[in-house]
Design an enzyme around this catalytic site. Sequence first.
Site, PDB file in Angstrom:
ATOM      1  N   LYS A   1       0.835  -1.212   0.000  1.00  0.00           N
ATOM      2  CA  LYS A   1       0.000   0.000   0.000  1.00  0.00           C
ATOM      3  C   LYS A   1       0.869   1.262   0.000  1.00  0.00           C
ATOM      4  CE  LYS A   1      -3.255   2.854   0.460  1.00  0.00           C
ATOM      5  NZ  LYS A   1      -4.300   3.055  -0.522  1.00  0.00           N
TER       6      LYS A   1
ATOM      7  N   CYS B   1      -3.736  10.650   1.589  1.00  0.00           N
ATOM      8  CA  CYS B   1      -3.003   9.412   1.287  1.00  0.00           C
ATOM      9  C   CYS B   1      -1.629   9.706   0.714  1.00  0.00           C
ATOM     10  CB  CYS B   1      -3.796   8.588   0.277  1.00  0.00           C
ATOM     11  SG  CYS B   1      -5.499   8.389   0.748  1.00  0.00           S
TER      12      CYS B   1
HETATM   13  N1  SAJ Z   1      -2.073  14.936  -8.614  1.00  0.00           N
HETATM   14  C1  SAJ Z   1      -1.257  15.738  -9.387  1.00  0.00           C
HETATM   15  N2  SAJ Z   1      -0.893  15.308 -10.615  1.00  0.00           N
HETATM   16  C2  SAJ Z   1      -1.313  14.104 -11.116  1.00  0.00           C
HETATM   17  C3  SAJ Z   1      -2.137  13.282 -10.328  1.00  0.00           C
HETATM   18  C4  SAJ Z   1      -2.503  13.722  -9.076  1.00  0.00           C
HETATM   19  O1  SAJ Z   1      -0.865  16.846  -8.958  1.00  0.00           O
HETATM   20  O2  SAJ Z   1      -0.955  13.795 -12.266  1.00  0.00           O
HETATM   21  C5  SAJ Z   1      -2.465  15.389  -7.270  1.00  0.00           C
HETATM   22  C6  SAJ Z   1      -3.973  15.535  -7.092  1.00  0.00           C
HETATM   23  O3  SAJ Z   1      -4.418  16.772  -7.566  1.00  0.00           O
HETATM   24  C7  SAJ Z   1      -4.108  15.390  -5.601  1.00  0.00           C
HETATM   25  C8  SAJ Z   1      -3.019  14.381  -5.262  1.00  0.00           C
HETATM   26  O4  SAJ Z   1      -2.127  14.378  -6.348  1.00  0.00           O
HETATM   27  O5  SAJ Z   1      -3.828  16.612  -4.939  1.00  0.00           O
HETATM   28  C9  SAJ Z   1      -3.534  12.987  -5.032  1.00  0.00           C
HETATM   29  O6  SAJ Z   1      -4.541  12.665  -5.981  1.00  0.00           O
HETATM   30  P1  SAJ Z   1      -4.614  11.240  -6.693  1.00  0.00           P
HETATM   31  O7  SAJ Z   1      -5.743  11.271  -7.625  1.00  0.00           O
HETATM   32  O8  SAJ Z   1      -3.294  10.878  -7.267  1.00  0.00           O
HETATM   33  O9  SAJ Z   1      -4.806  10.222  -5.523  1.00  0.00           O
HETATM   34  P2  SAJ Z   1      -5.821  10.087  -4.274  1.00  0.00           P
HETATM   35  O10 SAJ Z   1      -5.139  10.630  -3.063  1.00  0.00           O
HETATM   36  O11 SAJ Z   1      -7.162  10.574  -4.582  1.00  0.00           O
HETATM   37  O12 SAJ Z   1      -5.898   8.493  -4.200  1.00  0.00           O
HETATM   38  C10 SAJ Z   1      -4.697   7.756  -4.077  1.00  0.00           C
HETATM   39  C11 SAJ Z   1      -4.746   6.594  -5.105  1.00  0.00           C
HETATM   40  N3  SAJ Z   1      -3.448   5.946  -5.176  1.00  0.00           N
HETATM   41  C12 SAJ Z   1      -2.819   5.752  -6.344  1.00  0.00           C
HETATM   42  O13 SAJ Z   1      -3.261   6.117  -7.411  1.00  0.00           O
HETATM   43  C13 SAJ Z   1      -1.525   4.995  -6.297  1.00  0.00           C
HETATM   44  C14 SAJ Z   1      -5.832   5.607  -4.693  1.00  0.00           C
HETATM   45  O14 SAJ Z   1      -5.814   4.471  -5.549  1.00  0.00           O
HETATM   46  C15 SAJ Z   1      -5.623   5.170  -3.242  1.00  0.00           C
HETATM   47  O15 SAJ Z   1      -6.642   4.262  -2.822  1.00  0.00           O
HETATM   48  C16 SAJ Z   1      -5.694   6.407  -2.370  1.00  0.00           C
HETATM   49  O16 SAJ Z   1      -4.613   7.270  -2.751  1.00  0.00           O
HETATM   50  C17 SAJ Z   1      -5.562   5.976  -0.922  1.00  0.00           C
HETATM   51  O17 SAJ Z   1      -6.593   5.966  -0.225  1.00  0.00           O
HETATM   52  O18 SAJ Z   1      -4.474   5.598  -0.499  1.00  0.00           O
END
Ligand code: SAJ
Length: 416
Positions: free
Chosen positions: A214, A268
Site C-alpha cells: 500500500k 493518502c
Molecule cells: N495529482 C497531481 N498530478 C497528477 C495526479 C494527481 O498533482 O498527475 C495530485 C492531485 O491533484 C491530488 C493528489 O495528487 O492533490 C492525489 O490525488 P490522486 O488522484 O493521485 O490520488 P488520491 O489521493 O485521490 O488516491 C490515491 C490513489 N493511489 C494511487 O493512485 C496509487 C488511490 O488508488 C488510493 O486508494 C488512495 O490514494 C488511498 O486511499 O491511499
Amino acid sequence: MNKSFNSASMIGLGYIGLPTAAMLASRKIKVVGVDINQHAVDTINRGEIHIVEPDLDMIVHAAVSQGYLRATTQPEPADAFLIAVPTPFKGDHEPDISYVETAARSIAPVIKAGDLVILESTSPVGTTEQLASWLAEMRPDLSFPQQKGELSDISIAYCPERVLPGKVVSELVNNDRIIGGMTKRCSRRATELYKTFVTAECIPTNARTAEMCKLTENSFRDVNIAFANELSVICDKLNINVWELIRLANRHPRVNILQPGPGVGGHCIAVDPWFIVSKTPAEARLIKVAREINDAKPHVVIEKVKAAAAKFRVPRIACLGLSFKADIDDLRESPAMEIVEHLKCEGVGDIFVVEPYINSLPSKLIADNVSLVSLDEALRECDIILLLVNHKEFYEMERSLLMQKIVIDTRGVWAS
Ligand code: SAJ
C-alpha cells in the site's frame, strides 16, 4: 448468499469504511457500521450519506431500507470486523496509529472464537502485528495467529484499500485486492469475505508485504508527480509551456509523465510516503525528496501570485477550487486550502473562492473574511484568476471571460 459471514462490522464510516460497509450489505450480509461521529451515524441511519461520492447514496439508501446496514457508536458482536480509521502523522512526520489502537481496543470485548479481524487503514509496516498484540493483551481467553498460527481462534489480515475518491464504488468492485493474512488461513478467510463483492482478483501475501505494498503504490505516484512538479518549475525558468512539453514527451511509447499541479493533497499520497521514510530514513532518499518537492509546490504558486498582485493597489484574487483534487468536496490536506490561507494571512489581496462542491467555507477561512462566490461573480469582480483545482466546471466555462485578467493556471486547464 455467503454462509461463513452472516454479519460484519465496519469500524470507521468515512470515505472508505462507508462504501465498503454498503457493498457488503448489498450482498445481504448484515452490517453494523461503527463511528464516533454521531452526525455520521444519524445520517446513515436515515439512509443518507455524509460524504460526496458518486452512486454511493443509492447503495446506502437501499442497504439501510432493506435492513442490511445500520450505524451505531458502539461495537457489537459480528463474524468479521473491518477497521478503516484514519492513520495521520504527527510531529515530525511520525505515523500516528492511535486510532487503530482505539478501534482494536473497542472491538476486543465483543470478538469471539471464529471471528475475522481485518485492518484496511494505511499503516506503517508492523501495525497488523501490533493490532494482534493489543487484541491478545485484552482477550487472554482467545488465541491469536502470533500465538497459535493456523489454529488460532481469531484470524487477522491486512487488506489495504486502494480506491480512488470519486470512483470508489466501481473501484471497490473492479480493483485487484491484496490480502495480507497473518497466516495462510487468515488470507483465505479474508478472501472469502472480499469475494462477496470484489469481482477482480484477491491476491494473498503476508501482512508486512501487504502493508508495504500500500505504501509503495502511493509513494510511486508521489515520486512521479514530484517529477512533473519539478519539470513545471524548470519550465517556468526556461519559458517553456510545461503542459505542451509533457504532452509531447508522452508521445514516446515508454514515457508517461503525470501532471504538475499546485502541490499534492489528500490524506493518502501526501502522507503515506512518510510512513516508509520514518521506518527507514537512511534508505528512503528519493521518496523523501519527492515529498519535499511536492510540499514546496504551494509556495512556488504563492510567490507567483504575489508577483502578479504587486501590480495592483488592492488586488482582488479569485481562487478557483479548494478541494485537494478535481470533482470532489474533500478539503483534507488540500494544497489549494494552504495557498488560500497563506495569501490571506500574508495580506496579498482580497480573496474570493469558487468551489462548486461545497456550500460553505471552512470556519478558518470565514473568520479570515474569505468569501465563497459563484464563478460568474469571481470573474466579474477579480483582477487575478488563480486556478487551483481542475473541476469540470472550469474546463467548461467561457474562456473569453478570462481576457483582460491575469491568469495563473496551476493545472493546465486552459493551457491549450
Ligand atoms: N495529482 C497531481 N498530478 C497528477 C495526479 C494527481 O498533482 O498527475 C495530485 C492531485 O491533484 C491530488 C493528489 O495528487 O492533490 C492525489 O490525488 P490522486 O488522484 O493521485 O490520488 P488520491 O489521493 O485521490 O488516491 C490515491 C490513489 N493511489 C494511487 O493512485 C496509487 C488511490 O488508488 C488510493 O486508494 C488512495 O490514494 C488511498 O486511499 O491511499
